[in-house]
Every structure is written in C-alpha cells, then in structure tokens.
Design a protein around this motif. Sequence first.
Motif, short mmCIF file in Angstrom:
data_model
loop_
_atom_site.label_atom_id
_atom_site.label_comp_id
_atom_site.label_asym_id
_atom_site.label_seq_id
_atom_site.Cartn_x
_atom_site.Cartn_y
_atom_site.Cartn_z
N GLY A 57 8.13 4.28 -11.00
CA GLY A 57 8.46 4.21 -9.58
C GLY A 57 7.64 3.16 -8.86
N ILE A 58 6.35 3.10 -9.18
CA ILE A 58 5.48 2.10 -8.57
C ILE A 58 5.90 0.70 -8.99
N ILE A 86 17.48 4.59 -6.63
CA ILE A 86 16.99 4.30 -7.98
C ILE A 86 15.49 4.56 -8.04
N ASN A 87 14.78 4.17 -6.99
CA ASN A 87 13.34 4.38 -6.98
C ASN A 87 12.98 5.85 -6.90
N ILE A 88 13.75 6.63 -6.18
CA ILE A 88 13.50 8.07 -6.14
C ILE A 88 13.64 8.67 -7.54
N ILE A 89 14.69 8.28 -8.25
CA ILE A 89 14.92 8.79 -9.60
C ILE A 89 13.79 8.35 -10.53
N LEU A 90 13.38 7.09 -10.45
CA LEU A 90 12.29 6.60 -11.30
C LEU A 90 10.98 7.29 -10.98
N THR A 91 10.73 7.58 -9.72
CA THR A 91 9.50 8.27 -9.33
C THR A 91 9.51 9.71 -9.83
N PRO A 127 5.98 5.46 -3.71
CA PRO A 127 6.90 4.35 -4.01
C PRO A 127 8.21 4.33 -3.24
N PRO A 128 8.92 5.45 -3.06
CA PRO A 128 10.17 5.37 -2.29
C PRO A 128 9.98 4.91 -0.85
N ILE A 151 0.84 -1.20 0.00
CA ILE A 151 0.00 0.00 0.00
C ILE A 151 0.88 1.25 0.00
N ALA A 152 1.93 1.23 0.80
CA ALA A 152 2.86 2.37 0.84
C ALA A 152 3.54 2.56 -0.52
#
Length: 57
Positions: free
Chosen positions: A46-47, A34-39, A18-19, A12-13
Amino acid sequence: MAVTCSDIFKLIAAIILPPLGVFLERGCTSSFFINIILTILGYIPGILHALYVIVKY
C-alpha cells in the motif's frame, strides 16, 4: 519537477495512511480503491503504491 509543500504533506500521509495520500493526490478514483485493497493485503504494498501515485502525478 519542483517539490511543493503539499507534496511533502502527501508523502507523509502516504507513509502513515497510504489511502489518504492517494486520495489527496487523485481523489476518489480507481487508484484510491486499488490502494485500499493493497493496504488491506499488506501495509508495505500500500505504501509503495501510494508513493508511486504521488510521484507519478
């Protein structure tokens, strides 16, 4: 592999922010950054990355 209550919370978070889902699963590692950049580049990538990290680990 059994799904626990914490996994559901992480999923859910990951959908909402996503981060945060990646941080709860892996901590402050390269996956988190990596997730921060993708988001930033796009919410959907990011999701997808967050869900991948949570399901994989």
